[in-house]
Design a protein around this motif. Sequence first.
Motif, PDB file in Angstrom:
ATOM      1  N   GLN A   4       0.814  -1.216   0.000  1.00  0.00           N
ATOM      2  CA  GLN A   4       0.000   0.000   0.000  1.00  0.00           C
ATOM      3  C   GLN A   4       0.851   1.270   0.000  1.00  0.00           C
ATOM      4  O   GLN A   4       0.323   2.366   0.136  1.00  0.00           O
ATOM      5  N   HIS A  11       2.461   3.223  -2.081  1.00  0.00           N
ATOM      6  CA  HIS A  11       2.213   4.342  -2.976  1.00  0.00           C
ATOM      7  C   HIS A  11       0.720   4.706  -3.041  1.00  0.00           C
ATOM      8  O   HIS A  11       0.368   5.884  -3.193  1.00  0.00           O
ATOM      9  N   ALA A  12      -0.133   3.706  -2.884  1.00  0.00           N
ATOM     10  CA  ALA A  12      -1.577   3.976  -2.952  1.00  0.00           C
ATOM     11  C   ALA A  12      -2.072   4.731  -1.721  1.00  0.00           C
ATOM     12  O   ALA A  12      -2.953   5.588  -1.815  1.00  0.00           O
ATOM     13  N   GLN A  13      -1.499   4.404  -0.549  1.00  0.00           N
ATOM     14  CA  GLN A  13      -1.907   5.053   0.700  1.00  0.00           C
ATOM     15  C   GLN A  13      -0.662   5.432   1.509  1.00  0.00           C
ATOM     16  O   GLN A  13      -0.329   4.771   2.494  1.00  0.00           O
TER      17      GLN A  13
END
Length: 267
Positions: free
Chosen positions: A223, A225-227
């Motif tokens: 997660q 880069h996404a979060q």
Amino acid sequence: MPGPIVSYPVTQGPVYQSGAYQQCLPPPALQHWVQCFWQLSIPNGHYGYTSLPDNCVDWIISCQHAQDSFLLSPFTQAQAFSMHGPISYFGIRFLPLGLGALSPIALGEWADTASIASGSLVGEPFALRLFEALQQASEFKPRCVLVSQLLQSKLKQIEVDRRLQRFMAYCRSQNGAMEKLSDTQCSEFGLSARQLRRLSHLYLGLSPKAFARVWRFQYHLQQLHAQPGLWLQHFHDQAHFIREFKTMSGASPSQFGKLSVLYKLPD
């Protein structure tokens, strides 16, 4: 062949050399036991490779030398390997508990040695058959097909302790975020904290705390880069998160993804 293994996503670091690293999912009949097949091709020269903790067991086979075939037990810190190319390695990444379908020897009986010759666990004849299967094809995908066929003929249904399954399911529900496991918490799995430590070491190769810690790392890695602010859920402060991430990946969160885990070393 249905299996009792708790599903477990895995991520390793990026390899930026074109064609050097390939990965393939196993056929459905093996997906209860095997997370993936992979192949690492080292160019001419001296190279390093950084492997990340993932709670899995890797069977690593040299595509050139039959005697260079071993299983790598789970670990909790980034592991750096030094290799001289050209050489290729084929890998079978077993899910947590998955190796039990292939070998009757419990992981905890050899995990403290870090690695073990494959013949010691699966028998020399089968290890040689697998190496010979790799020689029958020069491309990665056909090799995966041949290895899958061999594994399907060898894997056996296993009975997994339900209490250990409950612990793993809890790890999944919490994304590995567990400060400690008291007897009260463990009673929900059907055992004491001491019993859980014994079972976890025997069948997972790590303590419950270490297993959960790696699970948490894998969750944040996937997660990243996404979060990017997700660390707030599981860490006291950003410095703690960065320190933990660097221990397990070999790089800080800001560096990870920019660096290849396969890298040239001085000759």
